[in-house]
Each structure stands twice: as C-alpha cells, then as structure tokens.
Design an enzyme around this catalytic site. Structure first.
Site, short mmCIF file in Angstrom:
data_model
loop_
_atom_site.label_atom_id
_atom_site.label_comp_id
_atom_site.label_asym_id
_atom_site.label_seq_id
_atom_site.Cartn_x
_atom_site.Cartn_y
_atom_site.Cartn_z
N HIS A 1 21.41 -4.83 -75.35
CA HIS A 1 22.24 -6.24 -75.36
C HIS A 1 21.64 -7.32 -77.12
CE1 HIS A 1 18.10 -7.55 -74.65
NE2 HIS A 1 18.54 -8.64 -74.93
N ASP A 2 20.55 -6.46 -77.42
CA ASP A 2 20.67 -7.36 -79.20
C ASP A 2 20.60 -6.31 -79.79
OD1 ASP A 2 19.98 -10.23 -78.74
OD2 ASP A 2 18.19 -9.72 -77.89
N HIS B 1 13.41 -9.79 -82.08
CA HIS B 1 14.77 -9.39 -81.64
C HIS B 1 15.07 -8.26 -82.12
CE1 HIS B 1 15.90 -13.62 -80.58
NE2 HIS B 1 16.73 -12.35 -79.42
N HIS C 1 11.15 -5.86 -77.50
CA HIS C 1 12.72 -6.23 -76.72
C HIS C 1 13.40 -6.04 -76.17
CE1 HIS C 1 14.74 -9.88 -75.18
NE2 HIS C 1 15.40 -9.78 -75.98
#
Length: 297
Positions: free
Chosen positions: A127-128, A88, A92
């Site tokens: 998103h992460d 993560h 990614h």
C-alpha cells in the site's frame, strides 16, 4: 530457499532464511496483536514474516502459485520501499499487513472469502511501496512527475498500485497472479486497487460518514467496503500499539513530517500547518492528540 511448514495453517518448523524460530522474535510474536519484536527485525526477517503470513493464509493453494514465487515477489516489493523514509518504509508495510492478518483471523467481521482476504493482504504489503516520503499535496504543489502522471488524483496511492503490478509482471519468477484465470485476476486487481486507493486520507471522512449514516456496511458493496475499512484502519492504527511502540511510530512520523517541511521551504511552497514547528514538544503532543480525537477515534 527453504520452507517447511506442516499443514496449511501449521506451526513453523523452519523458516525461509535459516533463522531459528525459537529465537526469531518477529516470528515468535506473529500471533500476538502487536508483534513487539518488529522494531528489532532486519529486512530479511520482515520479508520472512510477510512470506509466512501468505503461507499460513494459503496463498500458494488459493492463487495456485509456488512459495518461491511468493518470496521473490515479497523481496522485490521490499526492495522498492525507500529505506531513507523514517516512516513510510517496509517496516510500516509489514506492520500494516500483520495487523490486517490479525484482524481477519481474530475479529468478527463481514465474512470474506480466502481469495478476497489474500488480495487485501497483498494490498496491505504494497500500500505504500515506493513512497516518496512526502504527501500528495506536496507532489501536486511541486507538480512532480508522479503528480503529472496521475493527474493530481490520489497521486501516491495510484503509484503504489502501479508499482505493485509492475513488479508482479517483471518476470514469471515474481508473478503471483500468473496462474489465475482472467476473471480471478480482474477480481484480485480490483480489490487491490480499491484497497490501496482507500488509504488516501482524503477518503477518510467520507468512509466514516458512509458507515455512520447507514449504521452498517452497504448491502451492494459489503465485501469491498469491509476490506477498504480494514486496510485503512490498519494503516492509521499505529497509535493503538502499546505505548513504547506507539512512541516509536510517532517519532518516525514526526521526523518524516519535519523533512517534508524542510523540502517545502526549499521548494518555495507552503508548509502544512500540522508539519510546522515540530521541534516544540507541545506542538508534537497536540498533533498526536488531534490525530487521535479527529481521525483514529
């Protein structure tokens, strides 16, 4: 800072950081589905890829912002991804954003406006952001500061959203939303929130069930459903890569799972079954087969 592209959808003439586009593999590969050079890219090259995607998708025109502000925002988001995370991390994030870019360009999906697509791509990149390298259950069981802040509800996803908007507001030089009208900002914010929250794996089966039951996107919420599905599919789609790439992603996931298992032991909490005993090759293979059968497929 330098950005020279001929036309809104044009071929790259020179890139943001002085790389030669003829030898800059990640940019050369950006129109392929898998962008195979991504594993060899530096952080600067990943930042550039995200920035070029935004440029090609006309962020500056649609959100009325400067390319330099976009690059500042991308750099700051990259800086908040933890390089110590095996999986993560910003690699990614860039991969998910690139896959979303290819889907909206190549796939026959429910028509989305340019404004909506760009909000979804921002969500994909963010998103992460600032992911802890652990999952929500770990945060909740340990009652971490994040779990307490977000009341045990989509803990990490809520944190990613908050971090995205906090970075955009840290200065005018980072605020890609600064020139949007109030109504537009609220729309972009809602899309980004919905898309990122949809990446919580606890929402997976309900999302799939809703599509299977209706056989189509819900009439009253088609755009939101389409964007949520696209981002979620891209987030879990690494195993659809060519085998050498899929194996690299798998190795990273397994390493991160093993690190969480160790942290579980250290904190005296139960280790999730899918993270236990991952030194066994047969267990590693079974984990991937189960993920393909029950999630991806």
């Amino acid at each position: 800072f330098m950005l020279r592209l001929s036309g809104s959808n044009a071929n790259l003439k020179a890139d943001l950081f002085g790389f030669d586009p003829n030898t800059h593999t990640v940019i050369k590969d950006m129109e392929s589905w898998h962008c195979e050079g991504i594993f060899d890219a530096s952080l600067a090259e990943l930042i550039e890829l995200c920035s070029v995607i935004f440029h090609k998708m006309r962020l500056s025109e649609t959100y009325r912002t400067e390319d330099e502000v976009t690059v500042n925002f991308v750099k700051s988001i990259c800086g908040q991804y933890r390089v110590t995370n095996p999986y993560h991390n910003f690699l990614h994030a860039t991969s998910v954003m690139h896959m979303a870019y290819k889907m909206v360009k190549s796939a026959s999906i429910y028509p989305l406006s340019q404004f909506e697509i760009l909000a979804m791509l921002i969500a994909a990149m963010c998103h992460d952001v600032d992911h802890t390298g652990k999952d929500n259950d770990f945060e909740i069981q340990c009652q971490t500061e994040l779990a307490i802040t977000y009341n045990d509800l989509s803990v990490l996803e809520n944190h990613h959203v908050a971090t995205c908007f906090r970075i955009s507001r840290q200065s005018e030089r980072h605020n890609i939303f600064a020139n949007l009208e109030t109504k537009q900002y609220k729309q972009a914010r809602k899309i980004i929130i919905d898309c990122i929250i949809s990446t919580d794996m606890k929402n997976h089966f309900s999302m799939v069930s809703n599509i299977e039951k209706s056989g189509d996107l819900e009439k009253d919420n088609r755009e939101t459903t389409a964007m949520n599905l696209i981002l979620h599919a891209c987030d879990i789609g690494s195993l659809l890569s060519p085998t050498p790439m899929a194996e690299k992603w798998t190795e990273r996931v397994l390493t991160e799972f093993s690190e969480q298992a160790k942290a579980c032991y250290e904190n005296g909490i139960s280790v999730p079954a899918h993270m236990a005993d991952l030194t066994s090759r047969s267990k590693q293979c079974k984990l991937q087969v189960d993920f393909i059968d029950y999630i991806v497929h």
